[in-house]
Structures are given as C-alpha cells and as structure tokens.
Enzyme design. Structure first.
Site, PDB file in Angstrom:
ATOM      1  NE  ARG A 227      -3.980  -1.754  -0.301  1.00 15.63           N
ATOM      2  CZ  ARG A 227      -3.866  -2.632  -1.294  1.00 15.63           C
ATOM      3  NH1 ARG A 227      -2.790  -2.620  -2.060  1.00 15.63           N
ATOM      4  NH2 ARG A 227      -4.807  -3.513  -1.510  1.00 15.63           N
ATOM      5  CG  HIS A 275      -1.617  -0.562  -8.074  1.00 21.57           C
ATOM      6  ND1 HIS A 275      -2.213   0.184  -7.072  1.00 21.57           N
ATOM      7  CD2 HIS A 275      -1.698  -1.857  -7.660  1.00 21.57           C
ATOM      8  CE1 HIS A 275      -2.657  -0.628  -6.111  1.00 21.57           C
ATOM      9  NE2 HIS A 275      -2.345  -1.868  -6.454  1.00 21.57           N
TER      10      HIS A 275
END
Length: 311
Positions: A227, A275
């Site tokens: 994260r 990502h």
C-alpha cells in the site's frame, strides 16, 4: 437478490467480462452490471475495486461489499458504509504469484546490474561487472500472509538469504522470521533488499518515516507492492539523497495515478511501475459467485473482513 459488478475501471477487466466469468461457474446467478442494473433494490451484493460514497444510497438493500482484490482499507474506513454491511476480500493465487515475480524481477535486476549494462550498451561500451552473489544477499519480506509467504519462498528457492517480518509470529521453512515493532529496525539493518507487502492499517500508515528509513542498510533497495501509504514519500526522497536506502521500486504510491509533477517521477533513485505487480485474478472470481451463494443461503462467507481490525 442480485449481484452487481461495478469496478468503475476502463483499463482492467471489464464488468461484463467479470460477470461472464462468474456465470461460467454459477450459471443461475442473477449477475448485473451498471448497464443492466434494473431495480437497485434487488442488489444485495456489490463487487468493486473501490467503494463509492453513494453506494449505500443507490443500493438500499446492500448486505455485502466484495472487494475484487485483497486491500480493503478504503472500504472499511468509509464512513458512509452502514454498520450492517459486511465486507469480504479475495485471496487469489494468480496475483500472489505475479507479485512474488515482481519482487524477484526487481531484486534480480539489481543483483545482475541490468541498468548498468543497458547504459553501457547505449554508449557501445563493453564493461564487465561481477553480479552480486545470491547466497551472500539478504532479502527481507515485510508481511508474511498469503502473498508475502509466497514471495519469501520464491526468493529462498533462488538462493537468497531470506528474513521475514510480521506483527504476529510466523514460521516459514528456510526463512528467518521476526515479529513485533522492536524487531523491524533490526531486520532492516541486515537486508540488502526489503520487499514490503503490508496492508494499510493505522499501525502501518507512514511506518516508513525518516527514522525507519534511516534504519535501513546503506545502499539497500526498498520495494513496495503493498500500500502506498506505508511510506512517507517526502522522507523517502530525503533518505534516497543520503543513500539510505540506495534505491526504491514503487508499484504503489500515496496518490494514484501519481501526479506528473510529483518529484518521485524524476528522482534517479526511484523506479515506478503503475500498480501492475499483481494483475490477473485467475480462478478467484469463482469466490465472488460462491460468496453470493453463501450470502443468499445465510452461510459463512469466504475471506470475510473484520471491519474493526481492517483486514
């Protein structure tokens, strides 16, 4: 009772493709997309990447939010989500494998001096440079859950010395496992590469602040596929300028997409991927259909999240 697929994404799997995959496993399921919504009152479960603030208003009979992935921090922290609505996540095998491969790829890129050789080729220079030796290289894995354990085992199989860290005790064959806050700086000081796959919780937000970054081994590499809020990015830039760590590979950032003016883009000590470390869901979409069946029958859910703990 009906299941709504609503990812809100145009650059990943389409809602209709997800619906077709679920129907392949559970052909009698009432699966809908925003284009075939019908009566919103029919929807008892929604499968999402991120929860919209108006979901609870648009779907008055919502009982379950199914995350199409592992991280649920933005869902469980959404103040608009009624307390009675349950949350579940996926624990798919395919992206766990892919994220482990991403860690291995960038560790090996550093070990084999690939950037150095690519630059030498552009200059048409023949410059042999000895690769770093895997058995003498320590790789740390932060977070030893489904993905972290897979990553640690893959790195160990290549021949690296692997250390793992988690908040609670874990055991993995061939991996030196540490746990607890006090043990983290101890691990960081020994590792040539640190692979982070931690969830976002109140305890992990900005865990890598100036002090924690300073505990890393000089010249080491920090890789984050967990994260983006794990790392204080301002502190990271300052730390990279000082050489501790020497490089950072970020698949996640605090703001996504990363704004073009963000200094991380241009910093010579940073490599960014958008990502993409874990992409495919594989057979995990069958769990979405299974959870709808379980919700309808009143049975225990797969991978239900404790909303209080956040995972």
């Amino acid at each position: 009772m009906a299941l709504l697929i609503e990812t809100g994404l145009s650059d990943w799997i389409s809602d209709s493709d997800i619906a077709r995959d679920i129907l392949r496993h559970y052909p009698n399921t009432d699966v809908r997309t925003p284009d075939s919504l019908g009566d919103p009152a029919d929807i008892t479960m929604v499968a999402v990447v991120g929860l919209k603030n108006d979901h609870h208003k648009r779907l008055p009979n919502l009982q379950l939010v199914q995350k199409l992935g592992a991280g649920v921090e933005t869902i469980v922290s959404n103040p608009n989500l009624p307390e009675h609505v349950r949350v579940a996540r996926l624990k798919p095998d395919a992206p766990a494998q892919e994220i482990a491969e991403w860690f291995v790829a960038y560790v090996l890129r550093h070990q084999r001096h690939m950037g150095f050789h690519e630059a030498a080729q552009r200059r048409a220079e023949w410059l042999p440079k000895a690769p770093l030796y895997a058995p003498e290289t320590v790789v740390g894995v932060l977070g030893l859950g489904h993905i972290g354990a897979r990553s640690a085992k893959m790195l160990r199989a290549i021949g690296f010395q692997v250390m793992g860290w988690s908040r609670s005790p874990k055991q993995i064959d061939g991996v030196t496992c540490l746990h607890g806050e006090v043990a983290l700086p101890e691990l960081l000081g020994q590792c040539d590469h640190v692979c982070a796959i931690l969830p976002s919780t109140p305890q992990t937000v900005s865990l890598f602040d100036a002090g924690m970054l300073a505990a890393m081994k000089p010249g080491s590499q920090l890789l984050n596929a967990g994260r983006g809020d794990l790392i204080d990015e301002t502190a990271l830039i300052a730390a990279l300028d000082n050489g501790t760590p020497g490089h950072a590979v970020l698949d996640v950032t605090s703001t996504e997409p990363l704004p073009s003016e963000n200094p991380l883009w241009a910093h010579p000590g940073v490599t960014i991927t958008p990502h993409v470390s874990g992409w495919h869901l594989g057979d995990a979409l069958s769990d979405v259909g299974e959870n709808f069946q379980r919700l309808s029958a009143g049975d225990p859910l797969l991978h239900e999240v404790d909303r209080g703990r956040g995972y």
